[in-house]
Design a protein around this motif. Structure first.
Motif, PDB file in Angstrom:
ATOM      1  N   ASP A 241      20.508  14.024  11.897  1.00 43.05           N
ATOM      2  CA  ASP A 241      20.038  15.427  11.562  1.00 43.05           C
ATOM      3  C   ASP A 241      20.026  15.763  10.127  1.00 43.05           C
ATOM      4  N   GLN A 242      19.889  14.863   9.427  1.00 38.80           N
ATOM      5  CA  GLN A 242      19.572  14.920   8.008  1.00 38.80           C
ATOM      6  C   GLN A 242      18.055  15.119   7.842  1.00 38.80           C
ATOM      7  N   VAL A 243      17.829  16.063   6.862  1.00 37.04           N
ATOM      8  CA  VAL A 243      16.590  16.572   6.541  1.00 37.04           C
ATOM      9  C   VAL A 243      15.970  16.065   5.279  1.00 37.04           C
ATOM     10  N   LEU A 244      14.597  15.621   5.184  1.00 40.09           N
ATOM     11  CA  LEU A 244      13.999  15.614   4.100  1.00 40.09           C
ATOM     12  C   LEU A 244      13.006  16.566   3.959  1.00 40.09           C
ATOM     13  N   SER A 245      13.104  17.771   3.466  1.00 39.36           N
ATOM     14  CA  SER A 245      12.186  18.906   3.577  1.00 39.36           C
ATOM     15  C   SER A 245      11.278  18.735   2.070  1.00 39.36           C
ATOM     16  N   TYR A 246      10.851  17.667   1.841  1.00 36.74           N
ATOM     17  CA  TYR A 246       9.912  17.676   0.573  1.00 36.74           C
ATOM     18  C   TYR A 246       8.645  16.613   0.935  1.00 36.74           C
ATOM     19  N   PRO A 247       7.720  16.555  -0.132  1.00 37.78           N
ATOM     20  CA  PRO A 247       6.622  15.804   0.243  1.00 37.78           C
ATOM     21  C   PRO A 247       7.075  14.124   0.088  1.00 37.78           C
TER      22      PRO A 247
ATOM     23  N   LEU B 160      -2.233  11.381  -1.766  1.00 39.39           N
ATOM     24  CA  LEU B 160      -3.367  11.426  -0.708  1.00 39.39           C
ATOM     25  C   LEU B 160      -2.828  11.592   0.687  1.00 39.39           C
ATOM     26  N   TRP B 161      -1.667  11.112   0.892  1.00 40.44           N
ATOM     27  CA  TRP B 161      -1.145  11.768   2.214  1.00 40.44           C
ATOM     28  C   TRP B 161       0.603  11.798   2.070  1.00 40.44           C
ATOM     29  N   THR B 162       0.932  12.985   1.927  1.00 37.00           N
ATOM     30  CA  THR B 162       2.037  13.409   1.349  1.00 37.00           C
ATOM     31  C   THR B 162       2.775  14.860   2.101  1.00 37.00           C
ATOM     32  N   PRO B 163       2.934  14.769   3.505  1.00 40.15           N
ATOM     33  CA  PRO B 163       3.216  16.011   4.071  1.00 40.15           C
ATOM     34  C   PRO B 163       4.490  16.599   3.585  1.00 40.15           C
TER      35      PRO B 163
ATOM     36  N   LEU C  29       0.761  -1.212   0.026  1.00 41.77           N
ATOM     37  CA  LEU C  29      -0.049  -0.030  -0.153  1.00 41.77           C
ATOM     38  C   LEU C  29       0.912   1.488  -0.108  1.00 41.77           C
ATOM     39  N   GLN C  30       0.382   2.340  -0.667  1.00 36.39           N
ATOM     40  CA  GLN C  30       1.224   3.649  -0.633  1.00 36.39           C
ATOM     41  C   GLN C  30       0.338   4.786  -0.841  1.00 36.39           C
ATOM     42  N   THR C  31       0.676   6.000  -0.351  1.00 37.10           N
ATOM     43  CA  THR C  31      -0.174   7.110  -0.085  1.00 37.10           C
ATOM     44  C   THR C  31      -0.058   8.079  -1.240  1.00 37.10           C
TER      45      THR C  31
ATOM     46  N   HIS D 216       8.047  11.815  -2.880  1.00 35.31           N
ATOM     47  CA  HIS D 216       6.925  11.667  -4.156  1.00 35.31           C
ATOM     48  C   HIS D 216       7.634  12.185  -5.127  1.00 35.31           C
ATOM     49  N   GLU D 217       8.582  12.876  -5.462  1.00 35.52           N
ATOM     50  CA  GLU D 217       9.393  13.313  -6.339  1.00 35.52           C
ATOM     51  C   GLU D 217       8.599  14.098  -7.476  1.00 35.52           C
ATOM     52  N   GLU D 218       7.442  14.544  -7.418  1.00 37.63           N
ATOM     53  CA  GLU D 218       6.913  15.579  -8.401  1.00 37.63           C
ATOM     54  C   GLU D 218       7.412  16.790  -8.279  1.00 37.63           C
TER      55      GLU D 218
END
Length: 254
Positions: free
Chosen positions: A213-219, A102-105, A69-71, A132-134
């Motif tokens: 402290d690595q940051v993923l600042s995208y959906p 659908l759920w991608t903060p 399942l994926q969102t 999400h990569e868009e």
């Protein structure tokens, strides 16, 4: 509902909630008969299944099978190499699908997945947050909340892989750790993560087991997975193989 969470999914029965879940594994890179999840609703939650007649996800990448399942989903036009989670060889879009979030903060959030893993040595329970990569093909990093390999599960201990996978994001460094836990992962446990502009944390049954402290600042989208690796002849009596999703808790923090 617990105020810590925006949404709680308990898989109470059919149909699967299409406002949250896409029951396909990266469907743009393969065909619907290969990407589609197999599952059952049970009193304990949603059982992900690998069945004897299930087809390999993508023969070019081997004989593994997956129910998943994926969102969210994102893929380019037919024949292109544009699409999320480019993990295979010579990837081309073979099934065009609409982009969905659908759920991608977008920058920060938290999740807990209460699940029971499989102890089958050919199987893995996977719980991931993946770009999400868009927004950009670089926005492809992954928070590995849990990879629970069946051959590392016993009645008294289990090894759980956690950490960060950079994939195609040059801002990240892959950092994976195998954490030994004194539990039987075939019983119900909570696998969690939270992330924001300060970093990322992974928890097990509410206790922090990894921080960076690595940051993923995208959906990011959530991906829940029962995976079967190739292992000689597939005997019908060994199927179906199962892992259970009991509850999923979600929060968006931005």
């Amino acid at each position: 509902m617990d105020p810590r969470w925006d949404r709680v999914e308990r898989f109470a029965g059919e149909p699967l909630d299409g406002t949250l879940w896409i029951p396909d594994y990266l469907p743009h890179w393969t065909t619907p008969d290969r990407s589609g999840a197999r599952y059952d609703f049970t009193p304990g939650g949603l059982e992900l299944l690998i069945e004897h007649d299930q087809r390999a996800w993508r023969p070019e990448d081997g004989d593994f099978r997956v129910s998943h399942l994926q969102t969210g989903e994102y893929g380019g036009p037919l024949g292109s190499n544009v699409g999320q989670h480019r993990i295979g060889r010579d990837l081309r879009v073979v099934t065009e699908r609409p982009t969905r979030r659908l759920w991608t903060p977008p920058r920060a959030g938290a999740v807990e997945v209460v699940a029971s893993a499989s102890a089958d040595p050919t199987c893995m329970l996977g719980i991931w947050l993946v770009g999400h990569e868009e927004t950009s093909p670089q926005d492809s990093g992954e928070i590995c909340i849990a990879e629970v390999f069946g051959d590392k599960v016993t009645a008294t201990s289990s090894l759980v892989r956690v950490g960060i996978k950079a994939h195609h994001d040059p801002r990240l460094v892959t950092d994976l750790r195998d954490v030994a836990l004194p539990v039987d992962a075939t019983s119900s446990h909570a696998y969690g993560a939270s992330w924001d502009s300060e970093g990322t944390a992974v928890t097990f049954d509410g206790v922090e087991i990894y921080r960076t402290d690595q940051v993923l600042s995208y959906p990011l989208q959530l991906m829940l997975d029962l995976w079967e690796f190739p292992h000689g002849r597939r005997e019908p009596a060994a199927y179906p193989k199962r892992a259970t999703l009991h509850e999923v808790r979600l929060r968006t923090d931005d």
